[in-house]
Enzyme design. Structure first.
Site, PDB file in Angstrom:
ATOM      1  N   CYS A  29       0.656  -0.726  -0.173  1.00  0.00           N
ATOM      2  CA  CYS A  29      -0.341   0.064  -0.555  1.00  0.00           C
ATOM      3  C   CYS A  29       0.794   1.001  -0.003  1.00  0.00           C
ATOM      4  O   CYS A  29       0.118   2.338  -0.301  1.00  0.00           O
ATOM      5  CB  CYS A  29      -1.518   0.108   1.286  1.00  0.00           C
TER       6      CYS A  29
ATOM      7  N   CYS B 223      -2.420   3.604   7.076  1.00  0.00           N
ATOM      8  CA  CYS B 223      -3.918   3.451   7.399  1.00  0.00           C
ATOM      9  C   CYS B 223      -3.926   2.889   8.993  1.00  0.00           C
ATOM     10  O   CYS B 223      -3.670   2.880   9.675  1.00  0.00           O
ATOM     11  CB  CYS B 223      -4.114   2.041   7.029  1.00  0.00           C
TER      12      CYS B 223
ATOM     13  N   CYS C 119      -0.901  -5.431   7.251  1.00  0.00           N
ATOM     14  CA  CYS C 119      -0.697  -4.218   7.408  1.00  0.00           C
ATOM     15  C   CYS C 119       0.470  -4.029   9.541  1.00  0.00           C
ATOM     16  O   CYS C 119       0.729  -3.364   9.318  1.00  0.00           O
ATOM     17  CB  CYS C 119      -1.513  -3.392   7.629  1.00  0.00           C
TER      18      CYS C 119
HETATM   19 FE1  FES Z   1      -1.649   0.042   4.924  1.00  0.00          FE
HETATM   20 FE2  FES Z   1      -2.576  -0.801   6.349  1.00  0.00          FE
HETATM   21  S1  FES Z   1      -3.464  -0.255   4.419  1.00  0.00           S
HETATM   22  S2  FES Z   1      -0.179  -0.631   6.554  1.00  0.00           S
END
Ligand code: FES
Length: 128
Positions: free
Chosen positions: A35, A60, A104
């Protein structure tokens, strides 16, 4: 809103130990290729123990909760103990993460371990 545990929400809305320690003994940074999120841990080491630990997380909600939990788990531990904290344990301590958010949790312990490794490398340099 994905299905977050109460503990995740608690750490996300009230993150502990946010920031950077002054004059850190070690720094660890990791990025998540999935991400693009980033996490940076700074630690203060005294007598082989993590005296203080702080982090900056650009990510996030789950990543923020993970870094907050890692900081609480690591504080006061010896370096060897802190090296044994796994991403899985962190997710468990948080009462689990939704399946699509498991990645994550991978940042948390990794960033902490990098900071410890960074500290150890510097020790070797100054000792050698
Ligand atoms: Fe990137 Fe959670 S979506 S660390």
């Amino acid at each position: 809103m994905p299905d977050y545990s109460e503990k995740v929400m608690d750490h996300f809305t009230k993150p502990r130990n946010i920031g950077e320690v002054e004059d850190p003994s070690g720094v660890g940074e990791v990025g998540n290729p999935v991400c693009g999120d980033m996490m940076k841990f700074t630690i203060k080491v005294k007598d082989d123990r993590i005296e203080d630990v702080k982090y900056l997380t650009f990510g996030c909600g789950a990543a923020i909760a993970v870094s907050s939990m890692v900081s609480e788990m690591a504080k006061g531990k010896t370096l060897d103990e802190a090296m044994k904290i796994t991403n899985k344990q962190v997710a468990e301590e948080l009462g689990g993460l939704p399946g699509n958010k498991m990645h994550c949790s991978n940042l948390g312990a990794d960033a902490l371990h990098k900071a410890i490794e960074n500290y150890r490398e510097q020790e070797q340099v100054s000792a050698g």
